[in-house]
Scaffold this motif. Structure first.
Motif, PDB file in Angstrom:
ATOM      1  N   LEU A 151       0.851  -1.131   0.042  1.00 53.91           N
ATOM      2  CA  LEU A 151       0.149  -0.062  -0.036  1.00 53.91           C
ATOM      3  C   LEU A 151       0.887   1.350  -0.229  1.00 53.91           C
ATOM      4  O   LEU A 151       0.220   2.337  -0.151  1.00 53.91           O
ATOM      5  CB  LEU A 151      -0.699   0.053   1.190  1.00 53.91           C
ATOM      6  N   HIS A 152       2.019   1.218   0.342  1.00 56.55           N
ATOM      7  CA  HIS A 152       3.105   2.194   0.294  1.00 56.55           C
ATOM      8  C   HIS A 152       3.968   2.555  -0.842  1.00 56.55           C
ATOM      9  O   HIS A 152       4.758   3.376  -1.071  1.00 56.55           O
ATOM     10  CB  HIS A 152       4.095   2.136   1.559  1.00 56.55           C
ATOM     11  N   THR A 153       3.543   1.811  -2.204  1.00 52.99           N
ATOM     12  CA  THR A 153       4.130   1.856  -3.408  1.00 52.99           C
ATOM     13  C   THR A 153       3.506   3.009  -3.925  1.00 52.99           C
ATOM     14  O   THR A 153       2.409   3.463  -3.993  1.00 52.99           O
ATOM     15  CB  THR A 153       3.883   0.655  -4.091  1.00 52.99           C
ATOM     16  N   ILE A 154       4.547   3.926  -4.763  1.00 57.83           N
ATOM     17  CA  ILE A 154       4.299   4.969  -5.449  1.00 57.83           C
ATOM     18  C   ILE A 154       3.849   4.548  -6.789  1.00 57.83           C
ATOM     19  O   ILE A 154       4.472   4.013  -7.363  1.00 57.83           O
ATOM     20  CB  ILE A 154       5.459   6.154  -5.472  1.00 57.83           C
ATOM     21  N   ALA A 155       2.524   5.135  -7.224  1.00 56.70           N
ATOM     22  CA  ALA A 155       2.078   4.521  -8.541  1.00 56.70           C
ATOM     23  C   ALA A 155       2.957   5.310  -9.580  1.00 56.70           C
ATOM     24  O   ALA A 155       3.216   6.430  -9.362  1.00 56.70           O
ATOM     25  CB  ALA A 155       0.573   4.738  -8.570  1.00 56.70           C
ATOM     26  N   LYS A 156       3.006   4.472 -10.702  1.00 57.31           N
ATOM     27  CA  LYS A 156       3.664   5.446 -11.842  1.00 57.31           C
ATOM     28  C   LYS A 156       2.658   5.647 -13.038  1.00 57.31           C
ATOM     29  O   LYS A 156       1.436   5.289 -12.673  1.00 57.31           O
ATOM     30  CB  LYS A 156       4.415   4.113 -12.726  1.00 57.31           C
ATOM     31  N   LYS A 157       2.921   6.927 -13.618  1.00 54.69           N
ATOM     32  CA  LYS A 157       2.117   7.385 -14.676  1.00 54.69           C
ATOM     33  C   LYS A 157       1.651   6.130 -15.735  1.00 54.69           C
ATOM     34  O   LYS A 157       2.424   5.449 -16.197  1.00 54.69           O
ATOM     35  CB  LYS A 157       2.566   8.479 -15.224  1.00 54.69           C
ATOM     36  N   VAL A 158       0.449   6.496 -16.134  1.00 54.53           N
ATOM     37  CA  VAL A 158      -0.072   5.692 -17.268  1.00 54.53           C
ATOM     38  C   VAL A 158       0.360   6.124 -18.562  1.00 54.53           C
ATOM     39  O   VAL A 158       0.338   7.222 -18.945  1.00 54.53           O
ATOM     40  CB  VAL A 158      -1.792   5.480 -17.399  1.00 54.53           C
ATOM     41  N   ALA A 159       1.317   5.459 -19.276  1.00 50.88           N
ATOM     42  CA  ALA A 159       1.880   5.935 -20.620  1.00 50.88           C
ATOM     43  C   ALA A 159       0.813   6.142 -21.680  1.00 50.88           C
ATOM     44  O   ALA A 159       0.863   6.623 -22.441  1.00 50.88           O
ATOM     45  CB  ALA A 159       3.072   5.062 -20.776  1.00 50.88           C
ATOM     46  N   LEU A 160       0.010   4.990 -21.698  1.00 51.22           N
ATOM     47  CA  LEU A 160      -0.901   4.950 -22.954  1.00 51.22           C
ATOM     48  C   LEU A 160      -2.254   4.516 -22.391  1.00 51.22           C
ATOM     49  O   LEU A 160      -2.215   3.314 -21.700  1.00 51.22           O
ATOM     50  CB  LEU A 160      -0.340   4.215 -23.834  1.00 51.22           C
ATOM     51  N   VAL A 161      -3.393   5.145 -22.604  1.00 53.14           N
ATOM     52  CA  VAL A 161      -4.757   4.612 -22.306  1.00 53.14           C
ATOM     53  C   VAL A 161      -5.119   3.506 -23.452  1.00 53.14           C
ATOM     54  O   VAL A 161      -5.422   3.963 -24.317  1.00 53.14           O
ATOM     55  CB  VAL A 161      -5.646   5.529 -21.728  1.00 53.14           C
ATOM     56  N   ASN A 162      -5.266   2.279 -22.987  1.00 51.12           N
ATOM     57  CA  ASN A 162      -5.509   1.371 -23.849  1.00 51.12           C
ATOM     58  C   ASN A 162      -6.619   0.107 -23.387  1.00 51.12           C
ATOM     59  O   ASN A 162      -7.057   0.595 -22.534  1.00 51.12           O
ATOM     60  CB  ASN A 162      -4.394   0.718 -24.464  1.00 51.12           C
ATOM     61  N   ASP A 163      -6.900  -0.682 -24.159  1.00 49.28           N
ATOM     62  CA  ASP A 163      -8.124  -1.687 -23.788  1.00 49.28           C
ATOM     63  C   ASP A 163      -7.544  -2.266 -22.572  1.00 49.28           C
ATOM     64  O   ASP A 163      -8.448  -2.800 -21.561  1.00 49.28           O
ATOM     65  CB  ASP A 163      -8.136  -2.815 -24.855  1.00 49.28           C
ATOM     66  N   ALA A 164      -6.431  -2.347 -22.092  1.00 47.62           N
ATOM     67  CA  ALA A 164      -6.107  -3.052 -20.846  1.00 47.62           C
ATOM     68  C   ALA A 164      -6.227  -2.070 -19.520  1.00 47.62           C
ATOM     69  O   ALA A 164      -6.785  -2.423 -18.751  1.00 47.62           O
ATOM     70  CB  ALA A 164      -4.277  -3.359 -20.899  1.00 47.62           C
ATOM     71  N   THR A 165      -6.115  -0.973 -19.826  1.00 51.07           N
ATOM     72  CA  THR A 165      -6.430   0.251 -19.032  1.00 51.07           C
ATOM     73  C   THR A 165      -7.927   0.399 -18.665  1.00 51.07           C
ATOM     74  O   THR A 165      -8.558   0.298 -17.607  1.00 51.07           O
ATOM     75  CB  THR A 165      -6.084   1.675 -19.558  1.00 51.07           C
ATOM     76  N   ARG A 166      -8.646   0.051 -19.864  1.00 48.54           N
ATOM     77  CA  ARG A 166     -10.283   0.196 -19.754  1.00 48.54           C
ATOM     78  C   ARG A 166     -10.572  -1.124 -18.950  1.00 48.54           C
ATOM     79  O   ARG A 166     -11.563  -0.957 -18.211  1.00 48.54           O
ATOM     80  CB  ARG A 166     -10.985   0.154 -21.055  1.00 48.54           C
ATOM     81  N   LYS A 167      -9.969  -2.234 -19.256  1.00 51.56           N
ATOM     82  CA  LYS A 167     -10.454  -3.682 -18.663  1.00 51.56           C
ATOM     83  C   LYS A 167     -10.140  -3.382 -17.139  1.00 51.56           C
ATOM     84  O   LYS A 167     -11.017  -3.696 -16.248  1.00 51.56           O
ATOM     85  CB  LYS A 167      -9.629  -4.765 -19.247  1.00 51.56           C
ATOM     86  N   LEU A 168      -8.913  -2.916 -16.780  1.00 53.69           N
ATOM     87  CA  LEU A 168      -8.609  -2.596 -15.269  1.00 53.69           C
ATOM     88  C   LEU A 168      -9.655  -1.675 -14.658  1.00 53.69           C
ATOM     89  O   LEU A 168     -10.195  -2.097 -13.527  1.00 53.69           O
ATOM     90  CB  LEU A 168      -7.272  -2.233 -15.017  1.00 53.69           C
ATOM     91  N   VAL A 169      -9.927  -0.661 -15.394  1.00 52.08           N
ATOM     92  CA  VAL A 169     -11.015   0.291 -14.807  1.00 52.08           C
ATOM     93  C   VAL A 169     -12.348  -0.353 -14.576  1.00 52.08           C
ATOM     94  O   VAL A 169     -12.886  -0.240 -13.365  1.00 52.08           O
ATOM     95  CB  VAL A 169     -11.110   1.605 -15.510  1.00 52.08           C
TER      96      VAL A 169
END
Ligand code: K1U
Ligand code: ZN
Length: 167
Positions: free
Chosen positions: A14-32
């Motif tokens: 829970l203390h990991t710093i998240a990285k920026k999403v480089a490209l919004v794609n189908d994998a991003t939409r599935k995760l959301v």
């Protein structure tokens, strides 16, 4: 339908710093989609990717009673804050614990939507609290870290006892 596992405090991840999403794609939409289903099933009013062990800057929020106003923020950035409010907060990663936290009353956030397009939103009140709470997760911060050291120590002991008793 996929319900994801939510990390439980004090899990180090829970203390990991998240990285920026480089490209919004189908994998991003599935995760959301899976994050939204997980949030509604919990039930909760928000969820950060960090909480499902994905360390990318993605949050979902829906404070409507009807669960029909899903907001998705990819790579969110706070442009402006103003005011102060004290409000009771909970967290799906710290179940059953509700504590008062002081936050900004108004926030202006810029983010990408599911098409990868930028948008800006001005939020106030409870919506502003939820956005700040979820963005904290992306920075590796859990709301209980706003409490005094004494309260945090007591809380960890309480959660430990509760988990021991659940075995
Ligand atoms: O980040 C999370 O774990 C979600 C969290 C969001 C939040 C709640 C309250 C203040 C700030 C941020 C939750 O959703 S906890 C559960 C909760 O508050 C709730 C659940 C069902 C209906 C209404 C609220
Ligand atoms: Zn939380």
């Amino acid at each position: 339908m996929a319900i994801l596992q939510i990390l439980q405090y004090p899990d180090e991840r829970l203390h990991t710093i998240a990285k920026k999403v480089a490209l919004v794609n189908d994998a991003t939409r599935k995760l959301v989609k899976n994050m939204a289903e997980t949030m509604y099933a919990a039930p909760g009013v928000g969820l950060a990717a960090t909480q499902v062990d994905v360390h990318e800057q993605i949050i979902v929020v829906d404070i409507s009673e009807e669960h029909n106003q899903l907001m998705v923020f990819i790579n969110p950035e706070i442009l402006k804050i103003s005011g102060e409010q004290d409000g009771e907060e909970g967290c799906l990663s710290v179940p059953g614990i509700y504590e008062t936290v002081r936050r900004a009353d108004n926030v202006t956030v810029q983010a990408l939507n599911l098409k990868g397009e930028p948008f800006t939103l001005e939020a106030e009140g409870f919506l502003a609290v939820c956005i700040q709470h979820e963005m904290d997760h992306l920075s590796g911060k859990v709301f209980v870290e706003y409490l005094s050291q004494l309260k945090q120590t007591r809380l960890r002991a309480k959660l430990k006892k509760r988990r021991r008793e659940a075995l």
